[in-house]
Design a protein around this motif. Sequence first.
Motif, PDB file in Angstrom:
ATOM      1  N   TYR A 185      -2.317  -3.825   1.651  1.00 57.86           N
ATOM      2  CA  TYR A 185      -3.408  -4.003   0.685  1.00 57.86           C
ATOM      3  C   TYR A 185      -2.910  -4.730  -0.563  1.00 57.86           C
ATOM      4  O   TYR A 185      -3.535  -5.696  -1.033  1.00 57.86           O
ATOM      5  N   TRP A 186      -1.765  -4.284  -1.089  1.00 60.42           N
ATOM      6  CA  TRP A 186      -1.268  -4.879  -2.328  1.00 60.42           C
ATOM      7  C   TRP A 186      -0.593  -6.228  -2.099  1.00 60.42           C
ATOM      8  O   TRP A 186      -0.662  -7.116  -2.956  1.00 60.42           O
ATOM      9  N   GLN A 236       1.650  -6.401  -8.466  1.00 55.84           N
ATOM     10  CA  GLN A 236       1.027  -6.003  -7.200  1.00 55.84           C
ATOM     11  C   GLN A 236       2.036  -6.108  -6.058  1.00 55.84           C
ATOM     12  O   GLN A 236       2.111  -5.225  -5.197  1.00 55.84           O
ATOM     13  N   LYS A 275      -3.538  -8.584  -1.974  1.00 57.46           N
ATOM     14  CA  LYS A 275      -4.102  -8.778  -3.315  1.00 57.46           C
ATOM     15  C   LYS A 275      -3.259  -9.788  -4.094  1.00 57.46           C
ATOM     16  O   LYS A 275      -3.790 -10.691  -4.748  1.00 57.46           O
ATOM     17  N   SER A 276      -1.952  -9.615  -4.014  1.00 56.10           N
ATOM     18  CA  SER A 276      -1.038 -10.521  -4.703  1.00 56.10           C
ATOM     19  C   SER A 276      -1.082 -11.917  -4.086  1.00 56.10           C
ATOM     20  O   SER A 276      -1.080 -12.930  -4.794  1.00 56.10           O
ATOM     21  N   LYS A 320      -3.505 -13.409  -2.618  1.00 62.84           N
ATOM     22  CA  LYS A 320      -4.734 -14.115  -2.977  1.00 62.84           C
ATOM     23  C   LYS A 320      -4.664 -14.711  -4.382  1.00 62.84           C
ATOM     24  O   LYS A 320      -5.456 -15.589  -4.725  1.00 62.84           O
TER      25      LYS A 320
END
Length: 221
Positions: free
Chosen positions: A52-53, A30, A56-57, A59
């Motif tokens: 966004y990515w 990600q 995501k990573s 988190k």
Amino acid sequence: MKKVFILAIFSIFFACFPVNAAEPVDPVDQFLLAQKYKKGDGIPVDMNKAFYWYEKSAKQGFPPAQFETALFFDLGKAGVKKDYVTAAYWYGQAAAQGEVNSQYNLGGLLWEGGLGLERDMEKAMDWWFLAAVQGHVGSQHNLGYAYTQRGKQDPEQFKKAYYWYHQAADQGAAKDQWHVGVFCENGLGVEKDLRSAIYWYRKAAAQGHTDARERLKKLGY
């Protein structure tokens, strides 16, 4: 009948796979995808998708992604509202795992405070220390500055300021070489030593440091 049977098999086959199977789920993957969107590496630059990515990573606990996510909130990048509290949170997540740039930036946020983030100079110095002992030049410089400010009230603090400026100077930082020269010339935290001062002024001047060049001229060198 055969068509119905074949369709049933395909339905079962595709049901075994997620709809977004192509999307990465591993935090490293990600992060790498976010980097591609950020740099336009083989795909158009898209900072919204990069964020966004990264998030995501982040988190999933990946420190480099936590650092990048924090930057978006710290600087207000790509339409993300500037938010020092959230930036400090993500820097803190990465900093706690030893990510040196996050330790440095978190120290900077805490030193200044603002936008709802409470100023805490002691914690700022604690984070800079953790980065400084890993060799982070900016953190070494900031500790030198912080102890210099304290030295105005307690001259003993100049010794610590000199130490940290010297650590950064040894790594080639011109502004810190200049500071070491000033400390040597004026006996701040160290014995007065004009010869050493000139040595450090010359090191800084060789890198284009204007104040060092001017000081050498005034000293006749």
